[in-house]
Design a protein around this motif. Structure first.
Motif, short mmCIF file in Angstrom:
data_model
loop_
_atom_site.label_atom_id
_atom_site.label_comp_id
_atom_site.label_asym_id
_atom_site.label_seq_id
_atom_site.Cartn_x
_atom_site.Cartn_y
_atom_site.Cartn_z
N LEU A 36 110.35 122.37 70.32
CA LEU A 36 109.07 122.57 71.00
C LEU A 36 108.87 121.61 72.17
O LEU A 36 107.79 121.57 72.75
CB LEU A 36 107.92 122.41 70.00
CG LEU A 36 107.89 123.48 68.91
CD1 LEU A 36 106.87 123.13 67.85
CD2 LEU A 36 107.59 124.84 69.52
N SER A 37 109.88 120.82 72.51
CA SER A 37 109.87 119.88 73.64
C SER A 37 108.77 118.83 73.50
O SER A 37 108.08 118.50 74.46
CB SER A 37 109.70 120.63 74.97
OG SER A 37 110.74 121.54 75.14
N PHE A 38 108.61 118.28 72.30
CA PHE A 38 107.69 117.19 72.08
C PHE A 38 108.44 115.88 72.24
O PHE A 38 109.59 115.77 71.81
CB PHE A 38 107.07 117.23 70.68
CG PHE A 38 106.16 118.41 70.44
CD1 PHE A 38 105.45 118.99 71.45
CD2 PHE A 38 106.02 118.93 69.16
CE1 PHE A 38 104.62 120.07 71.24
CE2 PHE A 38 105.19 120.00 68.93
CZ PHE A 38 104.49 120.58 69.97
N HIS A 39 107.79 114.89 72.84
CA HIS A 39 108.40 113.58 72.98
C HIS A 39 108.58 112.96 71.60
O HIS A 39 107.80 113.24 70.68
CB HIS A 39 107.52 112.68 73.87
CG HIS A 39 108.21 111.44 74.30
ND1 HIS A 39 108.10 110.26 73.60
CD2 HIS A 39 109.02 111.18 75.35
CE1 HIS A 39 108.82 109.33 74.19
NE2 HIS A 39 109.38 109.86 75.27
N SER A 40 109.56 112.09 71.45
CA SER A 40 109.86 111.55 70.12
C SER A 40 108.79 110.60 69.60
O SER A 40 108.71 110.36 68.40
CB SER A 40 111.21 110.84 70.14
OG SER A 40 111.16 109.75 71.05
N THR A 41 107.94 110.05 70.49
CA THR A 41 106.92 109.11 70.03
C THR A 41 105.51 109.70 70.09
O THR A 41 104.54 108.95 69.99
CB THR A 41 106.96 107.83 70.87
OG1 THR A 41 106.73 108.17 72.24
CG2 THR A 41 108.28 107.12 70.70
N VAL A 42 105.38 110.99 70.24
CA VAL A 42 104.05 111.59 70.31
C VAL A 42 103.40 111.55 68.93
O VAL A 42 104.05 111.75 67.91
CB VAL A 42 104.10 113.03 70.86
CG1 VAL A 42 104.77 113.98 69.88
CG2 VAL A 42 102.73 113.55 71.21
N THR A 43 102.11 111.20 68.91
CA THR A 43 101.39 111.18 67.65
C THR A 43 100.68 112.50 67.44
O THR A 43 100.55 113.31 68.37
CB THR A 43 100.36 110.03 67.61
OG1 THR A 43 99.40 110.24 68.65
CG2 THR A 43 101.03 108.69 67.77
N VAL A 44 100.20 112.72 66.24
CA VAL A 44 99.53 113.97 65.91
C VAL A 44 98.24 114.11 66.71
O VAL A 44 97.89 115.18 67.18
CB VAL A 44 99.25 114.05 64.40
CG1 VAL A 44 98.46 115.28 64.04
CG2 VAL A 44 100.55 114.03 63.62
N GLY A 45 97.54 113.01 66.94
CA GLY A 45 96.28 113.04 67.68
C GLY A 45 96.45 113.35 69.16
O GLY A 45 95.51 113.79 69.81
N GLU A 46 97.64 113.13 69.71
CA GLU A 46 97.88 113.39 71.13
C GLU A 46 98.25 114.84 71.42
O GLU A 46 98.39 115.20 72.59
CB GLU A 46 99.00 112.47 71.63
CG GLU A 46 98.65 111.00 71.59
CD GLU A 46 99.85 110.12 71.91
OE1 GLU A 46 100.97 110.66 72.05
OE2 GLU A 46 99.67 108.90 72.00
N LEU A 47 98.41 115.66 70.41
CA LEU A 47 98.79 117.05 70.64
C LEU A 47 97.62 117.84 71.21
O LEU A 47 96.48 117.69 70.78
CB LEU A 47 99.25 117.70 69.34
CG LEU A 47 100.55 117.17 68.73
CD1 LEU A 47 100.82 117.89 67.41
CD2 LEU A 47 101.71 117.37 69.67
#
Length: 142
Positions: A36-47
């Protein structure tokens, strides 16, 4: 945040939070984020809501996940039908329950051990069998 009935903490990194789903480990979570091309350090709240919808669609629909599943799991998990996608939550529980029922029906050693509520994978029974009795009781009557 709730995705498919599982509560994911807002401050947790997404690939760690996805392991709260039964049937998704660290490798599967990492590959889902890459797909899904999410960064490896993205948190759940930043989605964003669009990203949350894409994630829940990938986890819930077998059509979109079937090609991902075939690349993710090699012949080790060949007992899964390719059109079922990634079995999580109720699908995984149903799969495990059906496998136990199949072993009990054909009378294998594992099936007999499940029926007697004893450890199945060679653990000792002299002293440490209480955990297996609890777990096999849930699987037996669920």
């Amino acid at each position: 945040m709730h995705i498919l009935g599982v509560n994911l903490p807002e401050q947790k990194i997404l690939k760690v939070a996805l392991t709260a789903f039964p049937g998704i480990g660290h490798t599967t979570a990492r590959r889902l984020c890459a797909r899904l091309s999410f960064h490896s350090t993205v948190t759940v709240g930043e989605l964003t809501p669009v990203q949350v919808n894409a994630l829940s669609a990938l986890l819930s629909s077998p059509q979109t996940a079937s090609s991902f599943h075939s690349r993710l799991h090699q012949p080790r998990n060949s007992h899964l039908h390719p059109s079922t996608g990634i079995p999580i939550l109720q699908d995984l529980r149903r799969l495990v329950r059906n496998n136990i029922a199949r072993h009990r029906m054909i009378g294998t050693y594992r099936g007999r051990r499940h029926a007697m509520r004893l450890p199945v994978r060679g653990q000792r029974t002299t002293t440490n069998h209480r955990t297996a009795r609890k777990l096999n009781q849930v699987e037996r009557y669920a």
